[in-house]
Design a protein around this motif. Sequence first.
Motif, short mmCIF file in Angstrom:
data_model
loop_
_atom_site.label_atom_id
_atom_site.label_comp_id
_atom_site.label_asym_id
_atom_site.label_seq_id
_atom_site.Cartn_x
_atom_site.Cartn_y
_atom_site.Cartn_z
N HIS A 40 -5.97 17.79 -2.82
CA HIS A 40 -5.47 16.42 -3.33
C HIS A 40 -3.81 16.38 -3.05
N THR A 43 -1.58 12.91 -3.79
CA THR A 43 -1.17 12.56 -5.13
C THR A 43 0.03 13.44 -5.29
N TRP A 47 3.11 12.16 -7.72
CA TRP A 47 3.17 12.97 -9.22
C TRP A 47 4.63 13.67 -9.38
N THR A 304 -5.47 15.83 -12.60
CA THR A 304 -4.22 15.11 -11.89
C THR A 304 -4.13 13.83 -12.53
#
Length: 344
Positions: A40, A43, A47, A304
């Motif tokens: 991931h 992301t 984030w 997430t």
Amino acid sequence: MTGSMLDEAYERVQHTGPERNGWLSNHAPMAVEALTHRGHGETVHRWLDSYLTQLEDRPRGISAISPEQWRDPLGDPVRTGDWLNYFDRELADEPWRDVLARWWPRLLPGIAAGATHGVIRVGHAARALLDQETGPRITELGQGLAYWAARWQPLAAPGSGPYPSTDPRSALDAVPLVPDQRAGIRARLAQLAELPAWPATAGAVPGGDNDDVRTRLAGIVDAAVIRHGTHGYANPVMLVHAATAPNAVLRALPALPETLWAPSLAAAWAATAAVTAAYAPPVARPAPDVHPGLTVDEVMQQATASADAHAIKFADTAADTYGRSGDPAVLATAARTTTQIADD
């Protein structure tokens, strides 16, 4: 691509301190490693954009720590900047495995450091380095070791045994609870010394005597993951460390000499038992319903989307457990944990 994404993320947080708002841990390095490891990486920067606003600058040193005088500042958070500078020097002069092997047994008795975040941060860094050795990952290992050293906190001593073998889930169910669960973790852990059953609990490392260290340690992680599904409601954030702390030790084992594996197992169990004693409720609730077809990727996506670092790290640990067992109850537990953390 994933490797470069993680290194970029590490570089973005290297100027930040290991704590914020007093003594809350900086979870950014751990979460970004988990996200990239699970595929991931796309992301990560988004984030971080949000999380970085909560962080504080790296603390400055007060007085340099010499290699001969490391004991006195151990566990002194005022010296955090000095510890960060110390490990920068250590890792500039020696291979990271040598530094880790020297400091691991020094730090292991203080595994409760930073509510176990010291060892957890080192475990994430070790996994990243075992995948690929880069400058930002070596720097991150040093910052994890520095945090562990600055917040070093020993637990009440275990007994010497010998104790009968038991399975990890039964051992967790038998952990005595501290009488006052209203205060912070340091006050809760201080009560362990007053529990008559604590020495035997901490000393009786679960698992078969004929099993190797990795198998026994994985069993502790797996039992703690599943138990969160029935007991995590009491404190969903803090109880994730009963699983993520021993998993950090498990991840670091391949980078350590095998002579350190057995004491690592013992310390990891003590940490799991301590977190359980400090935060677990006396009564279990029903396990979450299993959702057929739920995947690791979906669980990670849910964690997430929550933006909570503890949810991300627990889902990452649950993915390890699921990889060993294939039990859909593991993924159901991880999904419920994310929801509980979001609602907490």
